[in-house]
Design a protein around this motif. Structure first.
Motif, short mmCIF file in Angstrom:
data_model
loop_
_atom_site.label_atom_id
_atom_site.label_comp_id
_atom_site.label_asym_id
_atom_site.label_seq_id
_atom_site.Cartn_x
_atom_site.Cartn_y
_atom_site.Cartn_z
N ALA A 69 31.13 -7.59 -7.21
CA ALA A 69 30.69 -6.41 -7.94
C ALA A 69 31.88 -5.59 -8.42
CB ALA A 69 29.76 -5.55 -7.08
N CYS A 72 33.55 -7.37 -11.37
CA CYS A 72 32.79 -7.16 -12.61
C CYS A 72 33.05 -5.77 -13.19
CB CYS A 72 31.30 -7.37 -12.36
SG CYS A 72 30.83 -9.09 -12.06
N LEU A 98 24.04 -2.11 -10.22
CA LEU A 98 25.19 -2.93 -9.83
C LEU A 98 25.40 -2.87 -8.32
CD1 LEU A 98 27.69 -4.61 -10.75
CD2 LEU A 98 28.90 -2.45 -11.01
N PHE A 99 25.38 -1.65 -7.77
CA PHE A 99 25.64 -1.50 -6.34
C PHE A 99 24.39 -1.70 -5.48
CE2 PHE A 99 29.25 0.57 -8.40
CZ PHE A 99 30.26 -0.20 -7.85
N ALA A 102 24.67 -5.34 -4.94
CA ALA A 102 25.77 -5.66 -4.02
C ALA A 102 25.49 -5.24 -2.59
CB ALA A 102 27.05 -4.99 -4.51
N ALA A 156 26.81 -5.05 -15.21
CA ALA A 156 25.71 -4.98 -14.24
C ALA A 156 24.78 -6.17 -14.40
CB ALA A 156 24.93 -3.67 -14.41
N TYR A 159 26.42 -9.25 -12.66
CA TYR A 159 26.30 -9.29 -11.21
C TYR A 159 24.85 -9.38 -10.74
CZ TYR A 159 26.99 -8.61 -6.32
OH TYR A 159 26.97 -8.82 -4.96
#
Length: 210
Positions: A69, A72, A98-99, A102, A156, A159
């Motif tokens: 992540a 990216c 995104l997170f 992750a 985003a 990932y």
């Protein structure tokens, strides 16, 4: 001549996600392949780059970035001409999903695959609550015909998309119409196709040599 951007990877790893992102960026990069052994990822030389002894990692102009992540997000900012990050004032969905992928999704999927079950009543301590909650929320994020950040394809999507694509392939996430449709759109991207061609060829060569 060595390039300013290097990917440390193994084709049978999450390094595929980092390569996909590099292909989306479109900048030239070197590749260093590492095995799962003391002479590869666990070597002292590589542990100086990533003390965890795992791939992927990138080195850009002497700067080290690990974790997919983060790679990216870093590459999107390092090469803004590729258009893989929204403007700063429009990064709410970008950072959020995104997170989320992750953190909660990665943990929920990994725990389920390894047979770990959160004890009843202890969901708050797990971070992701339950596998079903995490997957339902991920499904919401990728529903519809647009990308994570609307009409703009971003890091985003690389990932989150890799999580969905791998999850469907290995049946670690359930097949649902929203996931299947999202993955189908991702698989049509030229950079995705280039990454798969490169890594599949490397895997084939490794299997022949083995």
């Amino acid at each position: 001549m060595a390039l300013d951007l290097t990917l440390y990877t193994n084709p049978m790893s999450r390094g595929q996600t980092a390569r996909w992102m590099l292909e989306e960026v479109g900048e030239p990069y070197d590749t260093i392949l590492l095995g799962y052994d003391d002479g590869g990822m666990k070597s002292a030389d590589y542990r100086a780059i990533n003390p965890m002894g795992k791939v992927p990692a990138i080195v850009h102009g002497g700067r080290i970035v690990t974790e997919c992540a983060a790679i990216c997000a870093y590459l999107a900012d390092a090469f803004p001409a590729a258009g893989l990050a929204p403007p700063l004032e429009a990064r709410d969905a970008y950072y959020r999903w995104l997170f989320f992928a992750a953190g909660p999704v990665e943990a929920a999927v990994t725990n389920k695959a390894m047979g770990f079950v959160v004890p009843e009543g202890r969901e708050k301590m797990a971070g992701y609550g339950s596998f079903d909650d995490a997957i339902a929320t991920l499904e919401m994020a990728v529903s519809g015909d647009a990308w994570i950040c609307g009409e703009q394809f971003t890091a985003a999507d690389v990932y989150v998309g890799a999580q969905v694509d791998w999850g469907l392939a290995f049946q670690s996430i359930p097949s649902r119409p929203a996931f299947e449709a999202y993955a189908a759109r991702l698989r049509e991207r030229p950079a995705y196709k280039r990454q798969k061609e490169i890594d599949n060829a490397l895997i084939e060569n490794m299997q022949k040599d083995g």
